[in-house]
Design an enzyme around this catalytic site. Structure first.
Site, PDB file in Angstrom:
ATOM      1  N   ASP A  89       0.916  -1.138   0.084  1.00 37.28           N
ATOM      2  CA  ASP A  89       0.024  -0.016   0.030  1.00 37.28           C
ATOM      3  C   ASP A  89       0.876   1.309  -0.090  1.00 37.28           C
ATOM      4  O   ASP A  89       1.984   1.149   0.413  1.00 37.28           O
ATOM      5  CB  ASP A  89      -1.082  -0.101   1.139  1.00 37.28           C
ATOM      6  N   GLU A 154       0.099  -0.856   5.977  1.00 34.15           N
ATOM      7  CA  GLU A 154       1.125  -0.500   6.848  1.00 34.15           C
ATOM      8  C   GLU A 154       1.015   0.977   7.007  1.00 34.15           C
ATOM      9  O   GLU A 154       1.087   1.698   8.093  1.00 34.15           O
ATOM     10  CB  GLU A 154       2.539  -0.555   6.048  1.00 34.15           C
TER      11      GLU A 154
HETATM   12  N1  BES Z   1       8.779   3.047   5.439  1.00 33.26           N
HETATM   13  C1  BES Z   1       8.049   4.023   6.256  1.00 33.26           C
HETATM   14  C2  BES Z   1       8.817   4.048   7.638  1.00 33.26           C
HETATM   15  C3  BES Z   1      10.045   4.648   7.399  1.00 33.26           C
HETATM   16  C4  BES Z   1      10.394   5.746   6.894  1.00 33.26           C
HETATM   17  C5  BES Z   1      11.089   4.252   8.398  1.00 33.26           C
HETATM   18  C6  BES Z   1      11.784   6.107   6.528  1.00 33.26           C
HETATM   19  C7  BES Z   1      12.442   4.730   8.241  1.00 33.26           C
HETATM   20  C8  BES Z   1      12.544   5.586   7.537  1.00 33.26           C
HETATM   21  C9  BES Z   1       6.500   3.524   6.544  1.00 33.26           C
HETATM   22  O1  BES Z   1       5.917   3.174   5.359  1.00 33.26           O
HETATM   23  C10 BES Z   1       5.786   4.769   7.168  1.00 33.26           C
HETATM   24  O2  BES Z   1       5.808   5.745   6.524  1.00 33.26           O
HETATM   25  N2  BES Z   1       5.323   4.636   8.388  1.00 33.26           N
HETATM   26  C11 BES Z   1       4.440   5.326   8.973  1.00 33.26           C
HETATM   27  C12 BES Z   1       3.895   4.642   9.879  1.00 33.26           C
HETATM   28  C13 BES Z   1       2.497   5.181  10.446  1.00 33.26           C
HETATM   29  C14 BES Z   1       1.495   5.307   9.510  1.00 33.26           C
HETATM   30  C15 BES Z   1       1.917   4.384  11.677  1.00 33.26           C
HETATM   31  C16 BES Z   1       5.230   6.678   9.438  1.00 33.26           C
HETATM   32  O3  BES Z   1       6.243   6.398   9.837  1.00 33.26           O
HETATM   33  O4  BES Z   1       4.648   7.716   9.358  1.00 33.26           O
HETATM   34 MN    MN Z   2       7.214   1.988   4.206  1.00 35.96          MN
HETATM   35 MN    MN Z   3       5.290   4.966   4.382  1.00 39.06          MN
END
Ligand code: BES
Ligand code: MN
Ligand code: MN
Length: 455
Positions: A89, A154
């Site tokens: 997603d 996610e």
């Molecule tokens: N891949 C990211 C998280 C991430 C980004 C980790 C850059 C390390 C470096 C993930 O898809 C993401 O965006 N997670 C969300 C989580 C939330 C919706 C619970 C975030 O971090 O905002």
């Molecule tokens: Mn991600």
């Molecule tokens: Mn993300």
């Protein structure tokens, strides 16, 4: 190994074409209108997993978007089992007008592929699938047993994945969990991530009069919800960049002297950082440097704020309601539910008595720090070193992957965060892209990871 590398090199053009097909599907999990596209994307992943030779490929419906599972378990009982996790997603695309090319019409410019999901996380998921395919096509087998779990929620907090993990813990059992959904420290500075922040995501609505009013007729006597909301938000942090919610820092684990020394060793250039972002200076909590502030300290940010008239020109109105979405990034050992309660209580306490506020907790996830001495992390460090020709650093990152802690707690398996993205690749913003040389080296690094795990 050189066989593998050659094989991967001979397929660059094909891989890029296939990745672009994956990127064309607008799998925005938060948008109810895209539900059909999200499902279509899951089906694309299923078809591709079958294509590359994975077995027992299944699509599991959840209360939200489906989960895709696949496996290849022919390395024998004594060989370790790796569970690869990723997400198909993506985030919404707005503001659409800031994209150079439409977000779901992937384009290649300057050695980068541009599209929503290019690096977060379709490009990195695809990189992992290609590394498995490379083994299967060159040796007809994988060095280890592999399970693949690719979810579609996610970006909305993995709300249904915990239950899926608990119900299917047997099927998902593994010795190591591999995730490619993080960034390297910088281009040509490979790193492995060993810590992610958690999250508590809140929405609040301030309500004043029962309808929008003429701001001249009523303004002055009737509290303006937009003003009230702004004053509430302004009180949530102080002049030292500290969050004022009582008890907010109670469970924060302080950085040790060793950890701070490690941070100081990283090749970070504050001036270049500001220049790249076009900001006059960095902000935030007094007493910590930029890397600490963006990965090991908690934060509070408004993600969106609305109310009243926001169109072009001027309209004199005293709005009846105003709202904001606020996320807090959490660090060990803060708990999202506890923080959400403290947030709500504090907002109620500081809200002016002339309005009412409603606070909702949209989703949350726990922070996670992973072991840096696991077999998996050591194997990933060696694989990255070979693929990138440099010793990788170990870093913590500021983003969140809510399921990481649950892999550790429910499956009892150490997690390896081997990401090939760059934090400058515009994830979640317009013109998201993935640098192709890192995509290709990532395929090699992942393929080597499975071999290194046997050593
Ligand atoms: N891949 C990211 C998280 C991430 C980004 C980790 C850059 C390390 C470096 C993930 O898809 C993401 O965006 N997670 C969300 C989580 C939330 C919706 C619970 C975030 O971090 O905002
Ligand atoms: Mn991600
Ligand atoms: Mn993300």
């Amino acid at each position: 190994m050189s066989n593998l590398v050659q094989f991967i090199e001979s397929k660059h053009a094909l891989y890029l074409e296939q990745l672009q097909d994956f990127l064309r599907i607008p799998s925005i999990s938060t948008d109810p209108e895209r539900k059909g596209d999200v499902l279509r994307c899951a089906e694309w992943v299923v078809a591709h997993c079958k294509d590359i030779g994975l077995e027992n490929v299944q699509i599991f419906p959840t209360k939200g978007h489906p989960v895709v599972y696949a496996e290849h378990l022919h390395a024998g009982k004594d060989a370790p089992t790796v569970l690869f996790y990723g997400h198909y997603d993506v985030q919404p695309v707005d503001p659409l007008h800031l994209w150079t090319n439409p977000p779901f019409e992937p384009t290649v410019r300057d050695g980068k592929v541009y599209a929503r999901g290019a690096v977060d996380d379709k490009g990195q998921v695809f990189m992992q699938l290609k590394s498995l395919e490379a083994h299967l096509k060159t040796h007809g087998k994988l060095p280890v047993n592999v399970k693949v779990l690719i979810e579609g929620e996610e970006e909305i907090g993995s709300v249904n994945l915990e239950e899926f993990l608990r119900t299917n813990a047997r099927m998902l059992a593994a010795d190591t969990v591999l995730i490619s959904d993080t960034a390297m420290f910088a281009d040509e500075v490979p790193s492995l991530c060993y810590g992610l922040r958690g999250m508590a995501y809140m929405e609040m609505t301030v309500t004043g009069p029962n309808r929008d009013l003429h701001s001249g007729v009523f303004g002055g006597a009737v509290a303006n919800p937009a003003n009230a909301l702004a004053s509430i938000i302004a009180k949530l942090t102080d002049d030292y960049g500290r969050i004022t919610i009582p008890g907010f820092y109670d469970d924060v684990k302080a950085l040790s002297a060793e950890e701070r020394a490690e941070y100081a060793r990283l090749p970070f250039d504050e001036a270049a950082y500001c220049k790249e972002l076009n900001i006059p200076a960095t902000d935030g909590e007094f007493g910590y440097n930029t890397l600490e502030k963006t990965s090991a300290r908690p934060t509070l940010d408004v993600n969106g704020i609305w109310g009243g008239f926001t169109g072009e020109g001027a309209k004199t109105v005293l709005p009846g309601k105003a709202s904001a979405k606020v996320s807090m990034r959490l660090v060990p050992n803060q708990d999202p539910v506890d923080i959400a309660k403290k947030f709500e209580a504090h907002v109620r306490r500081i809200a002016p008595p002339t309005v009412t506020v409603e606070v909702t907790y949209l989703h949350g996830g726990k922070p996670a720090v992973t072991a840096i001495d696991s077999k998996g992390v050591k194997a990933a460090l060696r694989a990255m070193e070979t693929a990138f020709g440099k010793k990788p650093f170990l870093t913590r990152e500021g983003g969140s992957i809510p399921i990481v802690l649950l892999f550790q707690n429910i499956l009892n398996a150490p997690v390896v965060l081997m990401g090939m993205g760059l934090n400058t690749e515009n994830l979640h913003s317009p013109d998201e892209h993935f640098t192709l040389k890192n995509f290709y080296r990532g395929i090699v690094a992942s393929a080597l990871f499975y071999e290194e795990l046997l050593k």
